[in-house]
Design a protein around this motif. Structure first.
Motif, PDB file in Angstrom:
ATOM      1  N   VAL A 154       1.018  -1.304  -0.087  1.00 45.21           N
ATOM      2  CA  VAL A 154      -0.056   0.086  -0.089  1.00 45.21           C
ATOM      3  C   VAL A 154       0.931   1.297   0.146  1.00 45.21           C
ATOM      4  N   ASP A 155       1.834   1.306   0.688  1.00 46.21           N
ATOM      5  CA  ASP A 155       2.698   2.345   0.870  1.00 46.21           C
ATOM      6  C   ASP A 155       3.489   2.659  -0.553  1.00 46.21           C
ATOM      7  N   VAL A 156       3.885   1.422  -1.111  1.00 47.29           N
ATOM      8  CA  VAL A 156       4.542   1.602  -2.452  1.00 47.29           C
ATOM      9  C   VAL A 156       3.468   2.193  -3.517  1.00 47.29           C
ATOM     10  N   GLY A 157       2.398   1.432  -3.360  1.00 47.72           N
ATOM     11  CA  GLY A 157       1.450   1.850  -4.367  1.00 47.72           C
ATOM     12  C   GLY A 157       0.859   3.414  -4.156  1.00 47.72           C
ATOM     13  N   CYS A 158       0.787   3.900  -3.021  1.00 48.61           N
ATOM     14  CA  CYS A 158       0.619   5.343  -2.834  1.00 48.61           C
ATOM     15  C   CYS A 158       1.615   6.412  -3.195  1.00 48.61           C
ATOM     16  N   MET A 210      -1.823   6.496   6.711  1.00 49.40           N
ATOM     17  CA  MET A 210      -0.945   6.457   5.415  1.00 49.40           C
ATOM     18  C   MET A 210      -0.104   7.639   5.650  1.00 49.40           C
ATOM     19  N   ALA A 211      -0.472   8.792   5.815  1.00 50.32           N
ATOM     20  CA  ALA A 211       0.099  10.256   5.899  1.00 50.32           C
ATOM     21  C   ALA A 211       1.242  10.076   6.824  1.00 50.32           C
ATOM     22  N   LEU A 212       0.789   9.375   8.076  1.00 48.92           N
ATOM     23  CA  LEU A 212       1.912   9.373   9.021  1.00 48.92           C
ATOM     24  C   LEU A 212       3.083   8.570   8.786  1.00 48.92           C
ATOM     25  N   ARG A 213       2.796   7.421   7.931  1.00 44.72           N
ATOM     26  CA  ARG A 213       3.808   6.701   7.437  1.00 44.72           C
ATOM     27  C   ARG A 213       4.628   7.108   6.496  1.00 44.72           C
ATOM     28  N   LEU A 214       4.089   7.751   5.272  1.00 48.07           N
ATOM     29  CA  LEU A 214       4.723   8.148   4.283  1.00 48.07           C
ATOM     30  C   LEU A 214       5.467   9.330   4.443  1.00 48.07           C
ATOM     31  N   PHE A 215       4.623  10.255   5.204  1.00 50.05           N
ATOM     32  CA  PHE A 215       5.388  11.994   5.102  1.00 50.05           C
ATOM     33  C   PHE A 215       6.743  11.842   5.866  1.00 50.05           C
ATOM     34  N   PRO A 216       7.073  11.223   6.839  1.00 57.99           N
ATOM     35  CA  PRO A 216       8.212  11.365   7.743  1.00 57.99           C
ATOM     36  C   PRO A 216       9.313  10.513   6.993  1.00 57.99           C
ATOM     37  N   SER A 217       8.863   9.884   5.753  1.00 61.98           N
ATOM     38  CA  SER A 217       9.964   9.106   5.037  1.00 61.98           C
ATOM     39  C   SER A 217      10.625   9.835   4.085  1.00 61.98           C
ATOM     40  N   PRO A 218      11.831   9.775   3.908  1.00 56.83           N
ATOM     41  CA  PRO A 218      12.692  10.711   2.914  1.00 56.83           C
ATOM     42  C   PRO A 218      12.485  10.025   1.586  1.00 56.83           C
ATOM     43  N   LYS A 219      12.483   8.657   1.561  1.00 54.78           N
ATOM     44  CA  LYS A 219      12.114   7.760   0.549  1.00 54.78           C
ATOM     45  C   LYS A 219      10.932   8.483  -0.316  1.00 54.78           C
ATOM     46  N   PHE A 220       9.981   8.655   0.308  1.00 61.42           N
ATOM     47  CA  PHE A 220       8.916   8.792  -0.373  1.00 61.42           C
ATOM     48  C   PHE A 220       8.956  10.447  -0.965  1.00 61.42           C
TER      49      PHE A 220
END
Length: 633
Positions: free
Chosen positions: A493-497, A558-568
């Motif tokens: 799901v993270d990758v798809g987003c 989802m936002a809390l998982r992706l937004f802190p990630s530099p990879k995103f």
């Protein structure tokens, strides 16, 4: 007070006003009588019958019982129709013919007027026949026409009238712009040949430098077979070629105007002559058809559509133009004193002819280019999204595992790529309206496009979309497959987003690269479509906590998982869109510099003028044009 007349046509009104100016005033017009004032006295004419005008008769008659008790028929109509029905041996005929010739050459619309005195017995016999024809249940119009023909004979010629057919403001400039735009302009009119030629010269349809070739009714008088008519057509085609060669016209171009008389048009519109006649017309720069009936106007338009497979536009201001307007692909009606029949039958209507140039050169050109880009872009953005589905299907061994959640799938065309394309379709202008009007040659871009060129553009867009899909899929996919600082891996799901985010940004920025005319609305729609997507991800992750809706559980936090990630941010927001659009930017730059399109050249001219104004106003510099510098040197 003064008399105010209302007539079915401006010509009739002009004639009545002219008679009133000379002392013959129309006081009242009822169904059964006409009151006229002249010689200091009011006179009443009892109306016995009215033989109406139509396009076949080209004349109108009225039978009255005059104040002296005599019955007279008064007839007005085209000179060819009246002259064919007058009594032979009248001394006035040569003089009237000369006047008609002079007035036609001067550009006036002419009519002839004649009368016939009837005995009571003649009228009664005819009235019985006319009544029977008027009440016939079958072929009523034909019977009425035959009965009318019997009474409109042995006429006494009274004279001729001439009414100035003044051109509206801007007509010559509009026609000149249309011709420069590569549009073939053909005029179908009911006027005499001499009048039509004079009007064509005054409105720049014909110029002094052009040669004129005429196809008159007399050219076909001695033709007794179809072969004879074909030989006449071949001779006219050869005459056009000879005239162009004598003037040194380039191959594929023409500087010859064609004049066709209505009588000659009758056999030319037959099926076996249409191809050759169309070839003759196409070999000329402009065409004028004179003494044409409404039916011939419609048939002429249908012939062009069939033989040339061309897009036709018909424009007129009267009821006699309705057939032509309806037969054309696009119908335009001019709202004027001829009535509203043409307006009601048209697709577009306006007050003056000169607005036609703006309708075609500005709105028509923009509509074509906008619609073309919208269609291409609509395929492009869906191709970008769907190719990522296809790649993921291979990667997941066709396990039916979705790459995106249902909420993301449903909103791409509804939210993140819909408003921007609507704004583009409504607001985009590759060049300013002033430039499109000033340089009609820009319109030729739309005329040279065809299905093959459109398919070529479509394939190019799909190739771009395929590249964008590959970059937007593989770059986030292989970036997100590494564990984070906490040692955890991102789920599908993270990758798809992340892939979906890259897709949203890419397709919006691609449209931004296509946009030339930026307004505050364009900016608002473009940047809101991108920025609000991040707010959507955050809100989407909160839905499950409020209501357990199917398909939202995977998006929790989802936002809390992706937004802190530099990879995103690195892969989905920055690198994937940049690498996707880098080839597009490179190709567009090389194309603009080494093989610029016509509109791009005029864009450069516009930017030059804008920079010139800024330099003069803000920097006080004086920038000379190249022509000015050469003249001073």
């Amino acid at each position: 007070g003064s008399l105010v007349y209302q007539a079915s046509s401006p010509d009739e009104e002009a004639l009545v006003q002219g008679a009133a100016y000379l002392g013959y005033k129309l006081l009242n017009r009822a169904t059964d009588k006409v009151d006229v004032y002249y010689h200091g006295q009011e006179w009443t004419y009892q109306v016995l019958a009215v033989l109406e005008f139509n396009s076949d008769r080209k004349r109108m008659s009225i039978i009255c019982r005059c104040p002296d008790g005599k019955i007279r028929l008064f007839c007005k109509g085209a000179d060819t129709m009246i002259m064919a029905r007058i009594r032979q041996g009248q001394s006035i005929v040569p003089k009237v013919r000369n006047h008609l010739e002079e007035m036609s050459v001067a550009g006036y619309r002419t009519l002839c007027i004649a009368e016939r005195e009837l005995t009571e017995q003649q009228y009664q016999q005819w009235a019985e026949q006319y009544k029977a024809a008027s009440t016939a249940l079958e072929n009523r119009e034909e019977q009425v026409a035959r009965v009318s023909e019997r009474i409109e004979v042995e006429l006494e010629l009274l004279g001729a009238t001439a009414v100035e057919d003044k051109l509206q403001e801007g007509v010559p400039e509009a026609i000149d712009s249309l011709i420069k735009a590569g549009i073939k302009v053909w005029v179908l009119t009911g006027d005499k040949v001499e009048t039509a030629i004079n009007i064509a010269l005054s409105c720049r349809l014909f110029t002094d430098s052009m040669s004129l070739v005429e196809l008159r009714e007399r050219d076909l008088q001695n033709c007794t077979s179809v072969e004879d008519e074909v030989r006449v057509l071949q001779a006219k085609i050869q005459e056009v070629e000879t005239e162009n060669q004598d003037m040194g016209v380039k191959a594929g171009e023409s500087n010859v105007g064609l004049v066709v008389e209505g009588g000659a048009l009758v056999p030319m519109l037959q099926e076996h002559h249409q191809a050759m006649f169309t070839s003759l017309c196409s070999s000329c720069k402009s065409v004028v058809c004179c003494r044409v009936s409404p039916m011939q106007k419609a048939n002429m338009t249908k012939m062009v559509k069939k033989q040339l497979n061309a897009i036709t536009l018909g424009i007129g201001d009267g009821a006699n133009d309705v057939g032509m307007i309806q037969a054309a692909h696009i119908g335009c009606g001019i709202s004027g004193r001829e009535g509203r029949a043409a307006v009601l039958a048209s697709d577009f209507s306006f007050g003056q002819f000169r607005f036609l140039a703006r309708l075609l050169l500005v709105h028509g050109r923009l509509a074509y280019k906008r619609n073309t880009e919208v269609v291409l872009y609509s395929f492009y953005k869906n191709w970008v999204q769907n190719i990522t589905y296809l790649i993921y299907a291979f990667a997941s061994a066709f396990s039916s595992q979705p790459l995106y959640t249902s909420g993301l799938i449903a909103t791409l065309n509804v939210l993140w790529s819909s408003y921007v394309i609507v704004g583009y379709a409504v607001l985009e202008q590759d060049v300013s309206q002033a430039t499109a009007t000033k340089y009609p040659v820009l319109y030729t871009e739309t005329m040279h496009d065809n299905r093959a060129k459109f398919l070529k553009k479509q394939i190019f867009y799909l190739c771009e979309a395929t590249w964008h899909s590959l970059v937007n899929y593989f770059l986030p996919m292989y970036t997100m497959c590494f564990p984070g600082a906490d040692g955890n891996y991102n789920d599908w799901v993270d990758v798809g987003c992340t892939i979906y985010t890259a897709t949203v940004i890419t397709i919006n920025l691609r449209l931004a690269m296509m946009t030339r005319y930026w307004t505050w609305i364009t900016h608002l729609l473009t940047w809101l479509s991108i920025t609000t997507f991040f707010a959507f991800l955050w809100l989407y992750g909160l839905v499950w906590r409020v209501a357990q809706i199917e398909g939202t559980a995977d998006m929790v936090n989802m936002a809390l998982r992706l937004f802190p990630s530099p990879k995103f941010w690195l892969a989905g927001v920055l690198l994937a869109p940049v690498l996707s659009l880098l080839p597009d930017f490179t190709i567009d730059s090389f194309q603009r510099h080494f093989r610029p399109k016509m509109y791009q050249i005029f864009q450069e001219l516009e930017w030059r003028e804008e920079l010139k104004e800024v330099a003069v106003k803000e920097l006080g510099l004086v920038i000379k044009d190249v022509k000015e510098s050469e003249e001073q040197a």
